[in-house]
Each structure stands twice: as structure tokens, then as C-alpha cells.
Write a protein that holds these residues in place. Structure first.
Motif, mmCIF file in Angstrom:
data_model
loop_
_atom_site.group_PDB
_atom_site.id
_atom_site.type_symbol
_atom_site.label_atom_id
_atom_site.label_comp_id
_atom_site.label_asym_id
_atom_site.label_seq_id
_atom_site.Cartn_x
_atom_site.Cartn_y
_atom_site.Cartn_z
ATOM 1 N N PRO A 7 -22.797 96.625 -48.900
ATOM 2 C CA PRO A 7 -23.202 95.231 -48.708
ATOM 3 C C PRO A 7 -22.044 94.385 -48.169
ATOM 4 O O PRO A 7 -20.898 94.522 -48.587
ATOM 5 N N ARG A 8 -22.392 93.497 -47.227
ATOM 6 C CA ARG A 8 -21.372 92.704 -46.566
ATOM 7 C C ARG A 8 -20.574 91.866 -47.557
ATOM 8 O O ARG A 8 -19.378 91.648 -47.397
ATOM 9 N N GLY A 9 -21.235 91.383 -48.610
ATOM 10 C CA GLY A 9 -20.547 90.579 -49.608
ATOM 11 C C GLY A 9 -19.457 91.338 -50.323
ATOM 12 O O GLY A 9 -18.505 90.741 -50.846
ATOM 13 N N ASP A 10 -19.589 92.673 -50.362
ATOM 14 C CA ASP A 10 -18.567 93.499 -51.013
ATOM 15 C C ASP A 10 -17.369 93.739 -50.107
ATOM 16 O O ASP A 10 -16.353 94.266 -50.560
ATOM 17 N N ARG A 11 -17.492 93.369 -48.822
ATOM 18 C CA ARG A 11 -16.406 93.613 -47.877
ATOM 19 C C ARG A 11 -15.829 92.327 -47.301
ATOM 20 O O ARG A 11 -14.801 92.347 -46.642
ATOM 21 N N ARG A 12 -16.481 91.198 -47.554
ATOM 22 C CA ARG A 12 -16.032 89.935 -46.990
ATOM 23 C C ARG A 12 -14.730 89.493 -47.653
ATOM 24 O O ARG A 12 -14.591 89.536 -48.868
ATOM 25 N N ILE A 13 -13.773 89.050 -46.844
ATOM 26 C CA ILE A 13 -12.483 88.617 -47.377
ATOM 27 C C ILE A 13 -12.677 87.414 -48.290
ATOM 28 O O ILE A 13 -13.356 86.451 -47.952
ATOM 29 N N SER A 14 -12.080 87.478 -49.456
ATOM 30 C CA SER A 14 -12.239 86.444 -50.475
ATOM 31 C C SER A 14 -11.596 85.124 -50.062
ATOM 32 O O SER A 14 -10.486 85.113 -49.506
ATOM 33 N N PRO A 15 -12.260 83.996 -50.350
ATOM 34 C CA PRO A 15 -11.637 82.683 -50.118
ATOM 35 C C PRO A 15 -10.343 82.509 -50.903
ATOM 36 O O PRO A 15 -9.455 81.768 -50.474
ATOM 37 N N VAL A 16 -10.241 83.178 -52.050
ATOM 38 C CA VAL A 16 -9.012 83.105 -52.843
ATOM 39 C C VAL A 16 -7.843 83.681 -52.044
ATOM 40 O O VAL A 16 -6.763 83.083 -51.961
ATOM 41 N N PHE A 17 -8.075 84.837 -51.426
ATOM 42 C CA PHE A 17 -7.022 85.460 -50.625
ATOM 43 C C PHE A 17 -6.698 84.593 -49.414
ATOM 44 O O PHE A 17 -5.522 84.390 -49.091
ATOM 45 N N LEU A 18 -7.716 84.067 -48.755
ATOM 46 C CA LEU A 18 -7.483 83.217 -47.584
ATOM 47 C C LEU A 18 -6.700 81.965 -47.975
ATOM 48 O O LEU A 18 -5.860 81.483 -47.204
ATOM 49 N N GLY A 19 -6.983 81.444 -49.157
ATOM 50 C CA GLY A 19 -6.239 80.278 -49.633
ATOM 51 C C GLY A 19 -4.777 80.596 -49.843
ATOM 52 O O GLY A 19 -3.895 79.791 -49.500
ATOM 53 N N ILE A 20 -4.497 81.772 -50.403
ATOM 54 C CA ILE A 20 -3.105 82.190 -50.622
ATOM 55 C C ILE A 20 -2.393 82.369 -49.281
ATOM 56 O O ILE A 20 -1.235 81.967 -49.116
ATOM 57 N N VAL A 21 -3.087 82.954 -48.310
ATOM 58 C CA VAL A 21 -2.510 83.117 -46.975
ATOM 59 C C VAL A 21 -2.205 81.758 -46.355
ATOM 60 O O VAL A 21 -1.146 81.565 -45.732
ATOM 61 N N ALA A 22 -3.115 80.796 -46.538
ATOM 62 C CA ALA A 22 -2.913 79.460 -45.982
ATOM 63 C C ALA A 22 -1.692 78.779 -46.604
ATOM 64 O O ALA A 22 -0.868 78.177 -45.897
ATOM 65 N N VAL A 23 -1.569 78.881 -47.930
ATOM 66 C CA VAL A 23 -0.413 78.293 -48.609
ATOM 67 C C VAL A 23 0.883 78.955 -48.130
ATOM 68 O O VAL A 23 1.889 78.278 -47.880
ATOM 69 N N THR A 24 0.841 80.267 -47.973
ATOM 70 C CA THR A 24 2.016 80.999 -47.496
ATOM 71 C C THR A 24 2.409 80.553 -46.095
ATOM 72 O O THR A 24 3.597 80.354 -45.799
ATOM 73 N N ALA A 25 1.406 80.382 -45.231
ATOM 74 C CA ALA A 25 1.672 79.962 -43.856
ATOM 75 C C ALA A 25 2.283 78.559 -43.811
ATOM 76 O O ALA A 25 3.245 78.312 -43.074
ATOM 77 N N VAL A 26 1.716 77.640 -44.588
ATOM 78 C CA VAL A 26 2.240 76.267 -44.611
ATOM 79 C C VAL A 26 3.657 76.253 -45.166
ATOM 80 O O VAL A 26 4.544 75.566 -44.641
ATOM 81 N N ALA A 27 3.887 77.015 -46.252
ATOM 82 C CA ALA A 27 5.224 77.081 -46.834
ATOM 83 C C ALA A 27 6.214 77.723 -45.864
ATOM 84 O O ALA A 27 7.382 77.312 -45.782
#
Length: 265
Positions: A7-27
């Protein structure tokens, strides 16, 4: 079931991970541009964010390799979403590894994925599943040190260089420690399929304490010195000097008074 039928929901990248990536990029941007009033805080957020991202990729590598080896249950467990909260326990997966970094500048392994080994046939597959995680740390270390050994540091701000040097230190220590053949760590998982059933049964009760054992041994001054001497030699061969490692760790601990040399770059 094939990978595509999960199921696609089991493979979709988590918003939690994307949020961490965003914080890392801004920092990372704040560290590069010296935008932050306190460079140490930017370094702390950048290194911590990148470290958590590497933890997620480490566990994802285990899960993805297990998936292609026959364990299709990893999808339903959420391991393919890169969500750090899915990797066993938030405390073990995120909090403790970050505390290890703060306390001693050591990249100890954190989370874990539960692989249904009975679904997988072949000792080589079992070994590869265990090796996939620390190999991700090796790749991460190569990326972090690439500007150093490729001679691409011209134009790189000193503070950002220090942050990369410290992050490289964490990845190298994580790779080395993960590959130790200690029960509970990936290194033991690599050799475990090749051991006799009797030996595996005898060692099994010690697995939950392997990580704590390694951390305790590293607090022995003689062992700590030998270990970090080895790490220093390896990083030095990749072009990462003592100044980058020291200043990266010094700035990372922003709540302490930083060395003026590190702040000035």
C-alpha cells in the motif's frame, strides 16, 4: 506480494521526516551564511538534524534490504516511511543517540527495526540486512568528508566546515561501533547467521545489553583514547583535521562558552 503491491501509505515519506529535513536545511543555511546571532545554536540544529536524518536512513536501509530479501511485513510496520518514531521507540531511536553525542561526541547507534527473519532464506541475505545500516553511515561519512579530500573547501565558511567535520566524526564513529561483533549491534548481526545454533542461543540473552556495554567500555580512559586515536587517523586520512573536529564539537555545545578561535573561524 511485490514491492509495488505494498500500500502506498506504507511507502510514503513521513511528514515527520520531511520536517526534520527542512529544519536541517534551514539550520545548514544559517550556519553557512552566519545568519544566526549565535553560530553554535545553528551548528547544534544542523548537526542534530543531520544526525537524526542519518539514523532514519540507517534503519530504512535495514528495512529496504529486508523487504527485497523476503520480509514484506516491514511496509505495514511503517519502516519504509522514514518516520523516526516508527523505529522501535522514540527514546532509544532519537533521544539516547542525541544524548550520546552531547555527552561524548560519539555517534552510537540508536533505533532498530524488527525484521521477521523467518521470512528470509539464505545466510548471505541475513548478513546483508544487518550490514546495510552501518554501510549507510559509511556513505554518509564519505559525503560529509568529500569537500575535504576533494579539495573543495575554497569558499566554504569556517563554521560550516567545522559542522561538517564534527558530523563526519559522528558518522565514522557510528560506522565503526555498529560493525563491532557485539550482540545487539549490527556487526554481530552480520556474523550471527554463520554461527552454530548453540552459540546463538548462548549469546542471545546478552543482546539487549550490547549497546550499554559498548558505551560503558568507551568511558574507560585507555579504551577511549585508543578508539579516538583510530578515528583521528581515519578522519585525518580523509582531510578532516583536528581543528574541524574540535571546533565542530565546541560549537555544537552552544550552551557552553565557545572557544573564540572557533567562533571567529
Amino acid at each position: 506480494m511485490t514491492t509495488a503491491s505494498i500500500p502506498r501509505g506504507d511507502r510514503r515519506i513521513s511528514p515527520v521526516f520531511l520536517g526534520i529535513v527542512a529544519v536541517t536545511a534551514v539550520a545548514g543555511w544559517a550556519t553557512w551564511t552566519d545568519f544566526a546571532a549565535q553560530p553554535g545554536l545553528a551548528v547544534f540544529l544542523f548537526v542534530t538534524g543531520a544526525w537524526i536524518v542519518s539514523l532514519c536512513l540507517h534503519e530504512y536501509a535495514h528495512a529496504r534490504t529486508a523487504l527485497h530479501s523476503g520480509d514484506i511485513s516491514v511496509g505495514a510496520k511503517g519502516y519504509l516511511t522514514l518516520n523516526p518514531l516508527k523505529y522501535t521507540h522514540a527514546l532509544l531511536s532519537i533521544v539516547l543517540p542525541v544524548l550520546f553525542v552531547i555527552m561524548g561526541g560519539i555517534g552510537l547507534p540508536g533505533g532498530a527495526v524488527f525484521i521477521e527473519r523467518g521470512r528470509i532464506q539464505g545466510r548471505w541475505k541475513h548478513s546483508l540486512i544487518s550490514a546495510a545500516g552501518p554501510l549507510t553511515n559509511v556513505l554518509f561519512a564519505v559525503v560529509c568528508t568529500a569537500p575535504f579530500w576533494l579539495g573543495l573547501l575554497d569558499g566554504v565558511p569556517p563554521v560550516f566546515r567545522y559542522a561538517l567535520g564534527f558530523l563526519a566524526l559522528l558518522q565514522v564513529t557510528a560506522a565503526i561501533l555498529n560493525f563491532l561483533p557485539v550482540p545487539g549491534l549490527d556487526g554481530y548481526g552480520v556474523i550471527e547467521p554463520w554461527l552454530s545454533y548453540k552459540v546463538r542461543r548462548q549469546v542471545e540473552p546478552f543482546a539487549p545489553f550490547g549497546l550499554l556495554f559498548v558505551f560503558a567500555v568507551l568511558w574507560i580512559p585507555e579504551v577511549n583514547r585508543v578508539f579516538f586515536d583510530m578515528v583521528d587517523v581515519l578522519l585525518g586520512s580523509l582531510g578532516v583535521g583536528d581543528l574541524e573536529r574540535y571546533c565542530g564539537y565546541d560549537l555544537f555545545r552552544f550552551w557552553r562558552e565557545a572557544n573564540p578561535v572557533c567562533e571567529a573561524g
